[in-house]
Enzyme design. Structure first.
Site, PDB file in Angstrom:
ATOM      1  N   LYS A  93      48.331  33.818  29.897  1.00 42.60           N
ATOM      2  CA  LYS A  93      47.105  34.032  29.848  1.00 42.60           C
ATOM      3  C   LYS A  93      46.288  34.161  31.042  1.00 42.60           C
ATOM      4  O   LYS A  93      46.497  33.155  31.581  1.00 42.60           O
ATOM      5  CB  LYS A  93      46.334  33.126  29.075  1.00 42.60           C
ATOM      6  CG  LYS A  93      44.532  33.583  28.371  1.00 42.60           C
ATOM      7  CD  LYS A  93      44.677  34.420  27.389  1.00 42.60           C
ATOM      8  CE  LYS A  93      43.663  35.631  27.704  1.00 42.60           C
ATOM      9  NZ  LYS A  93      43.326  36.680  28.489  1.00 42.60           N
ATOM     10  N   GLN A 114      45.269  29.023  37.316  1.00 40.09           N
ATOM     11  CA  GLN A 114      45.345  29.823  35.902  1.00 40.09           C
ATOM     12  C   GLN A 114      45.899  28.564  34.802  1.00 40.09           C
ATOM     13  O   GLN A 114      45.775  28.163  33.725  1.00 40.09           O
ATOM     14  CB  GLN A 114      45.441  31.083  35.371  1.00 40.09           C
ATOM     15  CG  GLN A 114      45.222  31.678  34.213  1.00 40.09           C
ATOM     16  CD  GLN A 114      44.100  32.187  34.316  1.00 40.09           C
ATOM     17  OE1 GLN A 114      43.271  32.816  35.275  1.00 40.09           O
ATOM     18  NE2 GLN A 114      42.539  31.449  33.310  1.00 40.09           N
ATOM     19  N   LYS A 117      44.170  25.041  34.768  1.00 40.87           N
ATOM     20  CA  LYS A 117      42.848  25.442  34.171  1.00 40.87           C
ATOM     21  C   LYS A 117      42.765  25.473  32.279  1.00 40.87           C
ATOM     22  O   LYS A 117      42.390  25.207  31.617  1.00 40.87           O
ATOM     23  CB  LYS A 117      42.519  26.923  34.833  1.00 40.87           C
ATOM     24  CG  LYS A 117      41.459  27.483  33.943  1.00 40.87           C
ATOM     25  CD  LYS A 117      40.859  28.625  34.456  1.00 40.87           C
ATOM     26  CE  LYS A 117      41.038  28.958  35.663  1.00 40.87           C
ATOM     27  NZ  LYS A 117      40.000  30.033  36.261  1.00 40.87           N
ATOM     28  N   LYS A 129      48.667  35.845  35.563  1.00 42.39           N
ATOM     29  CA  LYS A 129      48.309  36.597  36.633  1.00 42.39           C
ATOM     30  C   LYS A 129      48.109  38.492  36.648  1.00 42.39           C
ATOM     31  O   LYS A 129      49.373  38.117  36.749  1.00 42.39           O
ATOM     32  CB  LYS A 129      47.000  35.889  37.655  1.00 42.39           C
ATOM     33  CG  LYS A 129      45.201  36.230  38.115  1.00 42.39           C
ATOM     34  CD  LYS A 129      44.278  35.387  37.486  1.00 42.39           C
ATOM     35  CE  LYS A 129      42.876  36.067  37.759  1.00 42.39           C
ATOM     36  NZ  LYS A 129      42.304  34.709  36.832  1.00 42.39           N
ATOM     37  N   GLY A 168      40.112  40.472  32.134  1.00 40.02           N
ATOM     38  CA  GLY A 168      39.072  40.702  33.036  1.00 40.02           C
ATOM     39  C   GLY A 168      39.325  39.864  34.298  1.00 40.02           C
ATOM     40  O   GLY A 168      39.166  38.461  34.044  1.00 40.02           O
ATOM     41  N   ASP A 169      38.872  40.027  35.522  1.00 37.56           N
ATOM     42  CA  ASP A 169      38.600  39.130  36.663  1.00 37.56           C
ATOM     43  C   ASP A 169      37.564  40.206  38.040  1.00 37.56           C
ATOM     44  O   ASP A 169      36.767  40.725  37.686  1.00 37.56           O
ATOM     45  CB  ASP A 169      40.225  38.843  36.981  1.00 37.56           C
ATOM     46  CG  ASP A 169      39.802  37.804  38.226  1.00 37.56           C
ATOM     47  OD1 ASP A 169      39.756  36.001  37.510  1.00 37.56           O
ATOM     48  OD2 ASP A 169      39.591  37.436  39.271  1.00 37.56           O
ATOM     49  N   THR A 213      31.825  32.669  31.490  1.00 38.56           N
ATOM     50  CA  THR A 213      32.492  31.831  32.388  1.00 38.56           C
ATOM     51  C   THR A 213      31.700  30.423  33.645  1.00 38.56           C
ATOM     52  O   THR A 213      31.457  29.134  33.717  1.00 38.56           O
ATOM     53  CB  THR A 213      33.200  32.511  33.865  1.00 38.56           C
ATOM     54  OG1 THR A 213      34.532  33.249  32.584  1.00 38.56           O
ATOM     55  CG2 THR A 213      33.553  31.544  34.920  1.00 38.56           C
ATOM     56  N   SER A 380      38.278  33.682  25.483  1.00 44.34           N
ATOM     57  CA  SER A 380      38.790  34.094  25.581  1.00 44.34           C
ATOM     58  C   SER A 380      39.989  33.704  24.656  1.00 44.34           C
ATOM     59  O   SER A 380      40.276  34.004  23.759  1.00 44.34           O
ATOM     60  CB  SER A 380      40.101  34.330  26.576  1.00 44.34           C
ATOM     61  OG  SER A 380      39.690  35.928  27.746  1.00 44.34           O
TER      62      SER A 380
HETATM   63  N1  GLU Z   1      40.065  35.877  34.710  1.00 42.47           N
HETATM   64  C1  GLU Z   1      39.085  34.554  34.404  1.00 42.47           C
HETATM   65  C2  GLU Z   1      39.462  33.021  34.734  1.00 42.47           C
HETATM   66  O1  GLU Z   1      40.307  33.226  36.313  1.00 42.47           O
HETATM   67  C3  GLU Z   1      40.131  34.485  32.634  1.00 42.47           C
HETATM   68  C4  GLU Z   1      40.734  34.939  32.347  1.00 42.47           C
HETATM   69  C5  GLU Z   1      40.795  35.483  30.903  1.00 42.47           C
HETATM   70  O2  GLU Z   1      40.435  35.160  29.879  1.00 42.47           O
HETATM   71  O3  GLU Z   1      42.355  35.134  30.213  1.00 42.47           O
HETATM   72  O4  GLU Z   1      39.465  31.804  34.109  1.00 42.47           O
END
Ligand code: GLU
Length: 448
Positions: A93, A114, A117, A129, A168-169, A213, A380
């Site tokens: 994810k 990620q 996190k 990612k 997204g990012d 976020t 998400s």
């Molecule tokens: N891009 C965001 C992050 O850096 C969200 C990633 C997501 O929602 O999967 O955590």
């Protein structure tokens, strides 16, 4: 820089050798490894089973060609990436970044971060990612659509509700997710909302995902302030960036009683002593996709500082919400000297190692990205829950869940830092806490 445990230093040297030139990835790995010395002393099985070496090696890396035609009919070629880093806690994810600076090293640093996190959120999601060196700036809607369709024409075979769920990012928001979802549906002939998050509200998206976020990072800072018997009330704040993360950080800070006086984009800084007019920023950035400089067209009292450095503006709370390595050692020292007491990272790895050291030495409340900005991906995961249950929750219910998750992440990092003899060090707390959960799942799954 903290000294690495001897065994861990060997692992880091190996990462340098195996991944030449990927400086952001090296930086992200080193920051985590610096925290793990005491963990492997307590848990020697992590060494025996080479958990750290395995965590540093992505499970799968996909690199592909993305050909598309611009509005003039000219053929354009970009490069697409998806790095599926770790699936011990759930399907991969993580977001997709479209930005000209993207190369494998950036996607790997983001994918690595990620994993930890996502682990911190407490939700069942692994880490990954992706993205492309495509630059959405200056492109028409049609060009963005054609690019997204071509990107998904390769990506679709690698993703799925139980496999890998992109979102997204930087450079990827609701518009791009829409085009990619449409193409996925067309190729597969399946309406599968669970394959992407950040979807539109009428076709499987979750309320609060857009805000998540920024709101989450602000909730995190609020908890750090509470832990110091303080609050946002009356605090002067600066928020770098003016994209999705920055906008909803400014919104939540304002709701909690703080005053945001500055934001930025890659061209310059807006300083509005009266407090930023968020409605105008939303109009400029979300609706009209214009530069932040245009803020001063209607708000003559505000200052636009072309090529300015937002960290030179005195503040009590700083929330870097633009991109990696935007606060260096000197910026961090300026912030501390000017009376900054809290930093919450909405962006991923926005502070260089020198900057992190300044914040930790000054003992200000410093919330690293992998803890502070976990609210986006956490929401998400809430979107995935709603999709799986064919349900949609109210704004209030979803926001409360997000807040509870952020409070929980804060408390876990805070308590882990105390347990390991570094009270107040959220870097150590986040790294250790995120790591242990992944490591234990990897031990349980055997050598895979
Ligand atoms: N891009 C965001 C992050 O850096 C969200 C990633 C997501 O929602 O999967 O955590």
């Amino acid at each position: 820089m903290a000294k690495l445990d001897e065994k861990i230093d060997g692992m880091y040297q190996e990462v340098l050798k195996r991944n030449p030139g990927e400086t952001e990835f090296h930086q992200a790995v080193l920051e985590v490894l610096e925290s793990l010395g005491p963990v492997v002393v307590k848990n020697p099985q992590y060494l025996e089973r080479k958990i750290i070496e395995r965590i540093c090696e992505p499970e799968r890396q996909i690199i592909f060609r993305v050909p598309w035609q611009d509005d003039k009919g000219k053929v354009q070629i970009n490069r697409g990436f998806r790095v599926e880093f770790n699936s011990s806690l759930g399907p991969y994810k993580g977001g997709l970044r479209f930005h000209p600076s993207v190369y494998l090293g950036i996607i790997k640093f983001l994918g690595f971060e990620q994993c930890f996190k996502n682990s911190l959120t407490g939700l069942p999601i692994g880490g990954g990612k992706g993205g492309s060196d495509f630059d959405p700036k200056g492109k028409t809607d049609d060009e963005v659509m054609r690019f997204c369709q071509s990107f998904m024409t390769e990506l679709y075979r690698h993703i799925g509700e139980h496999t890998d769920v992109p979102a997204g990012d930087i450079g990827v928001g609701g518009r791009e997710i829409g085009y990619m979802f449409g193409q996925y549906k067309r190729i597969t002939n399946r309406y599968e909302p669970g394959v992407l998050t950040g979807k539109g509200l009428t076709w499987g998206g979750s309320l609060v995902r857009t805000e998540a976020t920024g709101y989450g990072a602000t909730f995190f800072v609020n908890e750090m302030l509470k832990a110091r018997k303080d609050s946002f009330d009356g605090k002067i704040c600066t928020v770098s960036g003016s994209g999705n993360v920055a906008i909803y950080t400014i919104e939540k800070i304002t709701q909690l009683g703080g005053k945001c006086v500055a934001c930025s984009d890659s061209n310059g800084v807006i300083y509005d002593e009266k407090g930023l007019d968020l409605a105008l920023i939303k109009q400029l950035k979300e609706v009209e996709r214009r530069r932040i400089e245009d803020y001063t067209k209607t708000h003559k009292h505000a200052k636009y500082i072309a090529k300015g450095n937002i960290w030179d503006i005195p503040c009590q709370v700083a929330m870097p919400s633009a991109t990696q390595n935007e606060i260096n050692g000197k910026d961090a020292a300026t912030l501390v000297k000017n009376g900054c007491i809290a930093v919450g990272e909405g962006a991923n790895m926005p502070t260089t190692p020198e900057g992190v050291k300044v914040f930790l030495d000054a003992k200000i409340a410093y919330g690293p990205g992998k803890a502070a900005n976990a609210g986006g991906v956490a929401t998400s995961a809430l979107e995935m829950q709603q999709n799986a249950g064919r349900d949609s929750w109210t704004f209030e219910f979803t926001e409360k869940k997000l807040e509870d998750i952020m409070v929980n992440i804060h408390n876990n990092c805070f308590e882990t830092a105390e347990e390991y003899g570094a009270p107040g060090n959220y870097v150590l707390g986040a790294n250790i806490c995120g790591f242990i959960k992944i490591a234990n799942a990897m031990v349980a799954h055997g050598l895979v």
